[in-house]
Design a protein around this motif. Structure first.
Motif, mmCIF file in Angstrom:
data_model
loop_
_atom_site.group_PDB
_atom_site.id
_atom_site.type_symbol
_atom_site.label_atom_id
_atom_site.label_comp_id
_atom_site.label_asym_id
_atom_site.label_seq_id
_atom_site.Cartn_x
_atom_site.Cartn_y
_atom_site.Cartn_z
ATOM 1 N N LEU A 188 21.373 -5.716 12.611
ATOM 2 C CA LEU A 188 20.015 -6.191 12.853
ATOM 3 C C LEU A 188 19.560 -7.118 11.741
ATOM 4 O O LEU A 188 19.893 -6.898 10.570
ATOM 5 C CB LEU A 188 19.050 -5.013 12.938
ATOM 6 C CG LEU A 188 19.338 -4.024 14.058
ATOM 7 C CD1 LEU A 188 20.033 -2.797 13.512
ATOM 8 C CD2 LEU A 188 18.092 -3.647 14.782
ATOM 9 N N THR A 189 18.802 -8.143 12.129
ATOM 10 C CA THR A 189 18.159 -9.036 11.170
ATOM 11 C C THR A 189 16.688 -9.088 11.551
ATOM 12 O O THR A 189 16.342 -9.386 12.696
ATOM 13 C CB THR A 189 18.765 -10.447 11.216
ATOM 14 O OG1 THR A 189 20.165 -10.359 10.969
ATOM 15 C CG2 THR A 189 18.121 -11.346 10.170
ATOM 16 N N CYS A 190 15.815 -8.784 10.583
ATOM 17 C CA CYS A 190 14.371 -8.730 10.846
ATOM 18 C C CYS A 190 13.634 -9.763 10.003
ATOM 19 O O CYS A 190 13.956 -9.958 8.817
ATOM 20 C CB CYS A 190 13.819 -7.357 10.507
ATOM 21 S SG CYS A 190 14.478 -6.028 11.501
ATOM 22 N N ASN A 191 12.639 -10.376 10.617
ATOM 23 C CA ASN A 191 11.721 -11.275 9.930
ATOM 24 C C ASN A 191 10.308 -10.929 10.365
ATOM 25 O O ASN A 191 10.046 -10.779 11.553
ATOM 26 C CB ASN A 191 12.022 -12.738 10.276
ATOM 27 C CG ASN A 191 13.263 -13.232 9.563
ATOM 28 O OD1 ASN A 191 13.246 -13.435 8.361
ATOM 29 N ND2 ASN A 191 14.340 -13.401 10.310
ATOM 30 N N GLY A 192 9.422 -10.796 9.399
ATOM 31 C CA GLY A 192 8.035 -10.483 9.714
ATOM 32 C C GLY A 192 7.353 -9.798 8.546
ATOM 33 O O GLY A 192 7.801 -9.890 7.405
ATOM 34 N N PHE A 193 6.287 -9.106 8.855
ATOM 35 C CA PHE A 193 5.511 -8.428 7.815
ATOM 36 C C PHE A 193 4.722 -7.277 8.429
ATOM 37 O O PHE A 193 4.585 -7.174 9.643
ATOM 38 C CB PHE A 193 4.525 -9.400 7.161
ATOM 39 C CG PHE A 193 3.332 -9.673 8.033
ATOM 40 C CD1 PHE A 193 2.144 -8.994 7.820
ATOM 41 C CD2 PHE A 193 3.400 -10.572 9.087
ATOM 42 C CE1 PHE A 193 1.045 -9.217 8.647
ATOM 43 C CE2 PHE A 193 2.314 -10.807 9.916
ATOM 44 C CZ PHE A 193 1.126 -10.127 9.692
ATOM 45 N N PHE A 194 4.210 -6.418 7.561
ATOM 46 C CA PHE A 194 3.198 -5.458 7.983
ATOM 47 C C PHE A 194 2.319 -5.124 6.796
ATOM 48 O O PHE A 194 2.701 -5.285 5.638
ATOM 49 C CB PHE A 194 3.795 -4.204 8.632
ATOM 50 C CG PHE A 194 4.731 -3.397 7.792
ATOM 51 C CD1 PHE A 194 4.300 -2.241 7.172
ATOM 52 C CD2 PHE A 194 6.065 -3.777 7.649
ATOM 53 C CE1 PHE A 194 5.168 -1.471 6.418
ATOM 54 C CE2 PHE A 194 6.938 -3.014 6.899
ATOM 55 C CZ PHE A 194 6.494 -1.859 6.275
ATOM 56 N N VAL A 195 1.090 -4.726 7.097
ATOM 57 C CA VAL A 195 0.089 -4.383 6.090
ATOM 58 C C VAL A 195 -0.355 -2.954 6.333
ATOM 59 O O VAL A 195 -0.581 -2.552 7.475
ATOM 60 C CB VAL A 195 -1.128 -5.342 6.169
ATOM 61 C CG1 VAL A 195 -2.239 -4.895 5.226
ATOM 62 C CG2 VAL A 195 -0.697 -6.772 5.866
ATOM 63 N N VAL A 196 -0.463 -2.197 5.262
ATOM 64 C CA VAL A 196 -0.904 -0.801 5.337
ATOM 65 C C VAL A 196 -2.084 -0.612 4.382
ATOM 66 O O VAL A 196 -2.005 -0.994 3.210
ATOM 67 C CB VAL A 196 0.241 0.171 4.968
ATOM 68 C CG1 VAL A 196 -0.268 1.598 4.930
ATOM 69 C CG2 VAL A 196 1.400 0.018 5.931
ATOM 70 N N GLN A 197 -3.157 -0.035 4.905
ATOM 71 C CA GLN A 197 -4.337 0.240 4.097
ATOM 72 C C GLN A 197 -4.639 1.722 4.154
ATOM 73 O O GLN A 197 -4.884 2.287 5.223
ATOM 74 C CB GLN A 197 -5.546 -0.545 4.602
ATOM 75 C CG GLN A 197 -6.808 -0.255 3.827
ATOM 76 C CD GLN A 197 -8.011 -1.021 4.358
ATOM 77 O OE1 GLN A 197 -7.961 -1.605 5.425
ATOM 78 N NE2 GLN A 197 -9.083 -0.999 3.596
ATOM 79 N N GLY A 198 -4.587 2.389 2.994
ATOM 80 C CA GLY A 198 -4.992 3.788 2.899
ATOM 81 C C GLY A 198 -6.503 3.863 2.819
ATOM 82 O O GLY A 198 -7.145 3.071 2.129
ATOM 83 N N LEU A 199 -7.098 4.789 3.555
ATOM 84 C CA LEU A 199 -8.549 4.933 3.616
ATOM 85 C C LEU A 199 -8.934 6.388 3.355
ATOM 86 O O LEU A 199 -8.128 7.284 3.483
ATOM 87 C CB LEU A 199 -9.053 4.566 5.024
ATOM 88 C CG LEU A 199 -8.701 3.187 5.561
ATOM 89 C CD1 LEU A 199 -8.972 3.145 7.070
ATOM 90 C CD2 LEU A 199 -9.505 2.130 4.859
ATOM 91 N N THR A 200 -10.180 6.584 3.029
ATOM 92 C CA THR A 200 -10.745 7.928 3.055
ATOM 93 C C THR A 200 -11.725 7.950 4.211
ATOM 94 O O THR A 200 -12.395 6.960 4.506
ATOM 95 C CB THR A 200 -11.444 8.302 1.746
ATOM 96 O OG1 THR A 200 -12.411 7.303 1.441
ATOM 97 C CG2 THR A 200 -10.447 8.408 0.609
ATOM 98 N N TRP A 201 -11.757 9.058 4.909
ATOM 99 C CA TRP A 201 -12.561 9.166 6.126
ATOM 100 C C TRP A 201 -13.384 10.456 6.052
ATOM 101 O O TRP A 201 -12.832 11.518 5.814
ATOM 102 C CB TRP A 201 -11.620 9.180 7.329
ATOM 103 C CG TRP A 201 -12.319 8.897 8.612
ATOM 104 C CD1 TRP A 201 -12.720 9.816 9.526
ATOM 105 C CD2 TRP A 201 -12.689 7.634 9.132
ATOM 106 N NE1 TRP A 201 -13.321 9.193 10.578
ATOM 107 C CE2 TRP A 201 -13.313 7.846 10.359
ATOM 108 C CE3 TRP A 201 -12.549 6.335 8.655
ATOM 109 C CZ2 TRP A 201 -13.801 6.815 11.143
ATOM 110 C CZ3 TRP A 201 -13.038 5.307 9.435
ATOM 111 C CH2 TRP A 201 -13.645 5.563 10.659
ATOM 112 N N PRO A 202 -14.676 10.366 6.267
ATOM 113 C CA PRO A 202 -15.490 11.582 6.216
ATOM 114 C C PRO A 202 -15.133 12.547 7.365
ATOM 115 O O PRO A 202 -14.822 12.107 8.460
ATOM 116 C CB PRO A 202 -16.923 11.083 6.349
ATOM 117 C CG PRO A 202 -16.811 9.725 6.940
ATOM 118 C CD PRO A 202 -15.458 9.187 6.579
ATOM 119 N N ILE A 203 -15.149 13.823 7.050
ATOM 120 C CA ILE A 203 -14.906 14.816 8.105
ATOM 121 C C ILE A 203 -16.168 15.537 8.474
ATOM 122 O O ILE A 203 -17.168 15.443 7.853
ATOM 123 C CB ILE A 203 -13.824 15.845 7.697
ATOM 124 C CG1 ILE A 203 -14.189 16.524 6.383
ATOM 125 C CG2 ILE A 203 -12.502 15.175 7.594
ATOM 126 C CD1 ILE A 203 -13.265 17.645 6.011
#
Length: 151
Positions: free
Chosen positions: A136-151
């Motif tokens: 496999l050959t992959c090209n691209g990206f991804f973004v990850v954002q950690g959040l805090t969420w009220p319960i």
């Protein structure tokens, strides 16, 4: 009044193009290449996140490229699986043991926001239960954002 208790949450998006080649029953084939922005992410009980790109999800022939982001600045190598059907109602993952010498470029955009770039990221795999292989050959990206969420 806002509840001061919070829990972890995560937001992610991205897109990759994947070129797939390999062997099936000893025959070398150019398999169908694909682009996908269909993603799935979950919080790992051991810390960090488990992230995947999914193609044809829920169908026979589904393909999944996944990664563990236990340490956001040191992502694990990519993993690959396909879905096979044992009988009409029993789709199962067809796992590949993967290896790579490629590197995922990581950029920390701000606190808890990371961008992962795949530029000609190459990896290969051998099926766990057969001699089938994938390149496999992959090209691209991804973004990850950690959040805090009220319960």
């Amino acid at each position: 009044m806002a509840n001061p208790n919070v829990t972890n949450a995560v937001f992610a998006f991205g897109s990759i193009e994947t070129d797939v080649k390999g062997t099936i029953s000893g025959n070398y084939l150019d398999l169908t290449s694909y682009s996908t922005s269909s993603t799935s992410i979950s919080i790992n009980a051991l810390g960090g996140y488990d992230f995947s790109f999914r193609h044809n999800d829920g169908l026979s022939g589904a393909r999944i490229i996944s990664i563990s982001l236990r340490y956001p600045q040191d992502p694990s190598p990519l993993r690959y699986s396909e879905t096979i059907v044992i009988d009409r109602a029993d789709p199962r993952p067809y796992e590949f043991e993967t290896t790579t010498s490629s590197i995922i470029a990581v950029t920390q955009i701000s606190n808890f926001v990371y961008r992962y770039d795949l530029k000609d990221y190459k990896f290969s795999g051998k099926a766990q239960h057969t001699n089938d292989t994938r390149e496999l050959t992959c090209n691209g990206f991804f973004v990850v954002q950690g959040l805090t969420w009220p319960i």
